[in-house]
Design a protein around this motif. Structure first.
Motif, PDB file in Angstrom:
ATOM      1  N   VAL A  36       0.750  -1.274  -0.047  1.00 17.91           N
ATOM      2  CA  VAL A  36       0.098   0.067  -0.137  1.00 17.91           C
ATOM      3  C   VAL A  36       0.870   1.301   0.060  1.00 17.91           C
ATOM      4  N   LEU A  37       2.066   1.272   0.919  1.00 17.69           N
ATOM      5  CA  LEU A  37       2.706   2.414   0.893  1.00 17.69           C
ATOM      6  C   LEU A  37       3.642   2.546  -0.513  1.00 17.69           C
ATOM      7  N   MET A  38       3.901   1.384  -0.991  1.00 11.98           N
ATOM      8  CA  MET A  38       4.431   1.567  -2.481  1.00 11.98           C
ATOM      9  C   MET A  38       3.483   2.120  -3.497  1.00 11.98           C
ATOM     10  N   ALA A  39       2.050   1.313  -3.387  1.00 12.14           N
ATOM     11  CA  ALA A  39       1.445   2.115  -4.442  1.00 12.14           C
ATOM     12  C   ALA A  39       0.797   3.722  -4.202  1.00 12.14           C
ATOM     13  N   VAL A  40       0.915   4.132  -2.919  1.00 10.59           N
ATOM     14  CA  VAL A  40       0.541   5.557  -2.692  1.00 10.59           C
ATOM     15  C   VAL A  40       1.889   6.393  -3.129  1.00 10.59           C
ATOM     16  N   GLY A  41       3.127   5.707  -2.664  1.00 12.16           N
ATOM     17  CA  GLY A  41       4.150   6.411  -3.094  1.00 12.16           C
ATOM     18  C   GLY A  41       4.425   6.787  -4.691  1.00 12.16           C
ATOM     19  N   PHE A  42       3.942   5.680  -5.449  1.00 13.26           N
ATOM     20  CA  PHE A  42       3.993   5.872  -6.920  1.00 13.26           C
ATOM     21  C   PHE A  42       2.627   6.836  -7.206  1.00 13.26           C
ATOM     22  N   TRP A  43       1.461   6.749  -6.833  1.00 14.30           N
ATOM     23  CA  TRP A  43       0.369   7.633  -6.985  1.00 14.30           C
ATOM     24  C   TRP A  43       0.808   8.997  -6.801  1.00 14.30           C
TER      25      TRP A  43
END
Length: 148
Positions: free
Chosen positions: A96-103
């Motif tokens: 989730v942190l990775m996805a938010v980081g990319f987003w």
């Protein structure tokens, strides 16, 4: 259900996220605000991590409390499941942190996510898999390979 002692952690995470957002919005007012933003953002990530870990451990502790009379084998299995569930929660949180980081195009979140992912993989290899039987260990290594 959230335990009463977890409510302050949730409030702290929301307050840190709000403070980080304010610091980001007003970064042109003072040169230290970007640093303050990073500190509050990391604080929010750490508090949410602590909250998720605590909730996972508490859920299994309630299961252990109800199974105390059943025998030590059941308790040992529940402890192993508790650690595996904790690792799964950590993996999901890092995703989730990775996805938010990319987003959000946020390099800091992506770095934190990779660090948490690495720590979780080490925990799985060094601790979680050591207590499994051979068949389960093989399936776990295959699953871990797919995740990696």
């Amino acid at each position: 259900m959230t335990q009463p002692h977890h409510i302050p952690l949730a409030v702290a995470a929301l307050a840190a996220a709000f403070a980080a957002r304010l610091a980001l919005q007003h970064r042109d007012l003072a040169p230290l605000l970007p640093t303050i933003h990073r500190v509050f953002a990391v604080g929010a990530v750490v508090v949410v991590f602590s909250l998720l870990s605590g909730e996972t451990l508490d859920w299994f502790e309630r299961s252990v409390d109800t199974a105390r009379d059943t025998g030590t084998d059941v308790l040992a299995d529940l402890r192993d499941e508790q650690q595996l569930a904790l690792s799964l929660v950590w993996l999901l949180y890092s995703v989730v942190l990775m996805a938010v980081g990319f987003w959000r195009s946020n390099r800091g979140l992506r770095v934190i996510a990779m660090g948490l992912f690495g720590i979780t993989i080490l925990k799985i290899f060094l601790y979680d898999l050591s207590s499994l039987e051979t068949a389960y260990r093989i399936v776990s290594f295959v699953g871990l390979g797919v995740i990696l």
